[in-house]
Design an enzyme around this catalytic site. Structure first.
Site, PDB file in Angstrom:
ATOM      1  N   LYS A   1       0.854  -1.203   0.000  1.00 31.33           N
ATOM      2  CA  LYS A   1       0.000   0.000   0.000  1.00 31.33           C
ATOM      3  C   LYS A   1       0.882   1.242   0.000  1.00 31.33           C
ATOM      4  CE  LYS A   1      -2.013   2.672   3.062  1.00 31.33           C
ATOM      5  NZ  LYS A   1      -1.914   3.952   2.324  1.00 31.33           N
TER       6      LYS A   1
ATOM      7  N   GLY B   1       6.920   4.706   8.386  1.00 34.12           N
ATOM      8  CA  GLY B   1       6.091   5.890   8.562  1.00 34.12           C
ATOM      9  C   GLY B   1       6.374   6.521   9.909  1.00 34.12           C
ATOM     10  N   SER B   2       5.408   7.271  10.397  1.00 38.29           N
ATOM     11  CA  SER B   2       5.638   8.019  11.631  1.00 38.29           C
ATOM     12  C   SER B   2       5.572   7.096  12.848  1.00 38.29           C
ATOM     13  CB  SER B   2       4.582   9.113  11.756  1.00 38.29           C
ATOM     14  OG  SER B   2       3.312   8.516  11.816  1.00 38.29           O
TER      15      SER B   2
ATOM     16  N   GLY C   1       3.135   3.952  13.673  1.00 36.97           N
ATOM     17  CA  GLY C   1       3.846   2.694  13.934  1.00 36.97           C
ATOM     18  C   GLY C   1       3.361   2.016  15.204  1.00 36.97           C
TER      19      GLY C   1
ATOM     20  N   GLU D   1       9.752   0.878  10.677  1.00 36.67           N
ATOM     21  CA  GLU D   1      10.781   1.892  10.399  1.00 36.67           C
ATOM     22  C   GLU D   1      10.139   3.242  10.617  1.00 36.67           C
ATOM     23  OE1 GLU D   1      13.758   1.161   9.946  1.00 36.67           O
ATOM     24  OE2 GLU D   1      13.584  -0.948   9.479  1.00 36.67           O
TER      25      GLU D   1
ATOM     26  N   CYS E   1      13.685  10.436   6.500  1.00 36.17           N
ATOM     27  CA  CYS E   1      13.689   9.997   7.899  1.00 36.17           C
ATOM     28  C   CYS E   1      15.051  10.180   8.551  1.00 36.17           C
ATOM     29  CB  CYS E   1      13.239   8.544   7.987  1.00 36.17           C
ATOM     30  SG  CYS E   1      14.212   7.448   6.963  1.00 36.17           S
TER      31      CYS E   1
ATOM     32  N   GLU F   1       9.751  15.567  15.341  1.00 34.11           N
ATOM     33  CA  GLU F   1      10.148  15.386  13.944  1.00 34.11           C
ATOM     34  C   GLU F   1       9.274  16.284  13.068  1.00 34.11           C
ATOM     35  OE1 GLU F   1       8.961  11.836  11.797  1.00 34.11           O
ATOM     36  OE2 GLU F   1      10.972  11.699  10.963  1.00 34.11           O
TER      37      GLU F   1
END
Ligand code: NDP
Length: 499
Positions: free
Chosen positions: A194, A248-249, A253, A270, A304, A402
């Protein structure tokens, strides 16, 4: 379809691909008829105009994809390792042959510079080639055992984990496709991928291309379109999915890890980073300002591993920041296709608002603004390259969270211990870069910095053979390198009693 980048002649394949306008999921080797009226618009972040719509896949399409993937794994198992190797290699070569077209599509859906888009395609090609080689090198081990009765032969063999649900972010869409799909296929798995709802087009085109590779069974690569909340969740919950791989964030996650764990599925996460850049007084200051600017402003800071917290010795602080401000303020904002463009727009209106909100918070927190801090002029989701200074110990959002945009905070430090304490003072632990000419000090820092990947005298980059993954709240598990082979296979222990 509106293409506002009048400086570029679109590749005929891009024009014909975009002419379709409405996209559904690409499953079992073909586009499925949309099973829902729920459509999501995809925008060009430069023109802010819609360029496509995608249909929300949801549970029904994920179910079809999962069944196709289960069938594909059975077929893929019959393909010999050296045939798998060739198939992955052929796919890499095909992607390379379509590099120009894919890079254009990437600029349109994402906004990044065309030169960077081409590098991204090239990185994906290298990743498929790298894992093509692994297809013939999956191995177990023979083991001594101390079982009574003697005469035992024990070994492990590695088997594909099964159907992989891969959920990707929007920042490097083509690279993410390669990072997740190449190792999974090399290990004998099939994938339901996805892409982010903001950047689904390149993944769909890559999946289309995969159908011409002989030995790839139908359903080996399935791209489902839609939102994380519906389609992503349906993937995690599907009983045929054995493993979830997510990039992703950290907030998302956490949800994905919880849902996968509830179903006792293995998962790799990740996640985000707030990565320190540690500059020592003996560094080469002719290279430091340029290197640091590259490390934070590349891809509009939407990386990232970008170095977003800068630590400088007090004596070098003002001069280095002045040099960096000179570089940042001269960066031309514009279309990714512009020959002089140095910074494109950020990916979406939502993300633009998020980045600008952080910048406003920094200003309201009375953090010194060295340069930037505004939206770019005119249309497009442009954010000026921004440097904040002297955030030390204030625990303000620009220092701790972030931002995932072209924003860096700089802090002076007193001595080695002060530097180490400040660099590690974060919930994240994804990457770090160290700038020094003193190997002894570099190794002392490497030993003590809590980060999954560390570069010395260079911004952090990626290589297919270098495992990537975070410490602390930056993730669980690793991607790339041999680590990905372990992630997409399971060890089966076998013991033969032969006396
Ligand atoms: P998000 O976490 O918002 O989304 C990532 C993906 O997860 C998208 O496909 C999204 O779908 C999907 N998703 C969102 N919510 C859910 C849910 N509840 N269940 C299942 N899937 C869900 O991240 P971004 O796309 O905004 O990407 C930026 C983040 O990615 C940054 O934090 C960055 O640090 C991180 N990142 C980490 C990397 C690493 O290697 N550690 C590399 C690259 C990025 P939707 O399409 O709806 O958005």
């Amino acid at each position: 379809m509106t293409v506002a980048h009048d400086i570029v002649d679109l590749h005929p394949e891009v024009s014909s691909f975009l002419a379709r306008k409405e996209y559904s999921s690409f499953v079992n080797g073909e586009y499925l008829a949309a099973q829902t009226n729920e459509l999501i618009s995809v925008h060009d972040p430069y023109s802010e105009e819609p360029i496509a719509t995608i249909a929300e896949a949801g549970e029904p399409v994920v179910d079809i994809a999962a069944q196709a993937a289960v069938r594909a794994i059975k077929e893929w198992k019959k393909v010999l390792p050296n045939q798998k190797e060739k198939a992955l290699f052929d796919y890499a070569t095909l992607i390379e042959a379509h590099a120009e077209e894919l890079a254009q599509l990437l600029v349109l859906e994402h906004g990044k510079l065309f030169s960077d888009a081409k590098k991204e395609v090239s990185a994906a090609v290298n990743c498929f080639r790298y894992y093509a080689g692994w297809s013939t090198k999956i191995e177990g081990s023979t083991l001594d055992v101390s079982l009574s009765g003697g005469d035992h032969f024990a070994y492990t063999k590695r088997e594909p984990v099964g159907v992989v649900a891969a959920i990707a972010p929007w920042n490097v869409p083509i690279m993410m496709y390669a990072w997740k799909i190449a190792p999974a296929l090399a290990c004998g798995c099939a994938v339901i991928f996805k892409p982010s709802e903001f950047t689904p087009l390149t993944a769909l085109r890559l999946a289309e291309l995969s159908t011409s590779i002989s030995h790839f069974p139908k359903g080996l690569i399935n791209v489902v379109t839609g939102s994380g909340i519906k389609t992503g969740q349906a993937m995690i919950h599907h009983p045929s999915v054995a493993k979830v791989t997510f990039t992703g964030s950290s907030d998302t996650g956490r949800i994905i890890g919880q849902n996968a764990a509830k179903r006792l599925k293995s998962f790799t996460l990740e996640l985000g980073g707030k990565n320190p850049v540690l500059v020592l007084d003996d560094a080469d200051y002719t290279k430091v300002p340029g290197g640091i600017c590259k490390g934070i402003f590349y891809n509009q800071g939407q990386v990232c591993v970008s170095g977003s917290r800068l630590f400088l010795p007090k004596a070098k602080f003002d001069n280095t920041l002045a040099d960096m401000a000179g570089i940042a303020s001269s960066m031309k904002l514009g279309s990714g296709f512009g020959p002089d463009t140095k910074l494109g727009p950020v990916v979406s209106e939502d993300h633009f608002k998020k980045v600008m909100q952080y910048i406003e918070e920094g200003k309201n927190d009375n953090i010194e603004l060295v340069t930037g801090g505004h939206k770019g002029e005119g249309k497009g989701y442009f954010v000026e390259p921004t440097i904040f200074a002297n955030t030390e110990n204030k625990k303000v959002s620009v220092e701790t969270e972030e931002i995932f945009g072209p924003v860096i905070t700089a802090m002076p430090y007193d001595d080695f211990d002060d530097l180490l304490r400040k660099a590690n003072d974060t919930i994240y632990g994804l990457s770090a870069s160290i700038w020094t000419s003193n190997l002894h000090k570099a190794h002392r820092l490497i030993d003590q910095i809590k980060a999954g990947i560390i570069y010395v005298n260079s911004p952090v980059r990626s290589d297919p053979n270098l495992p990537l993954g975070g410490f602390k709240q930056s993730g669980i598990g690793k991607e790339l390198g041999r680590s990905a082979i372990d992630a997409y296979t399971e060890a089966k222990s076998v013991c033969l009693h032969y006396s």
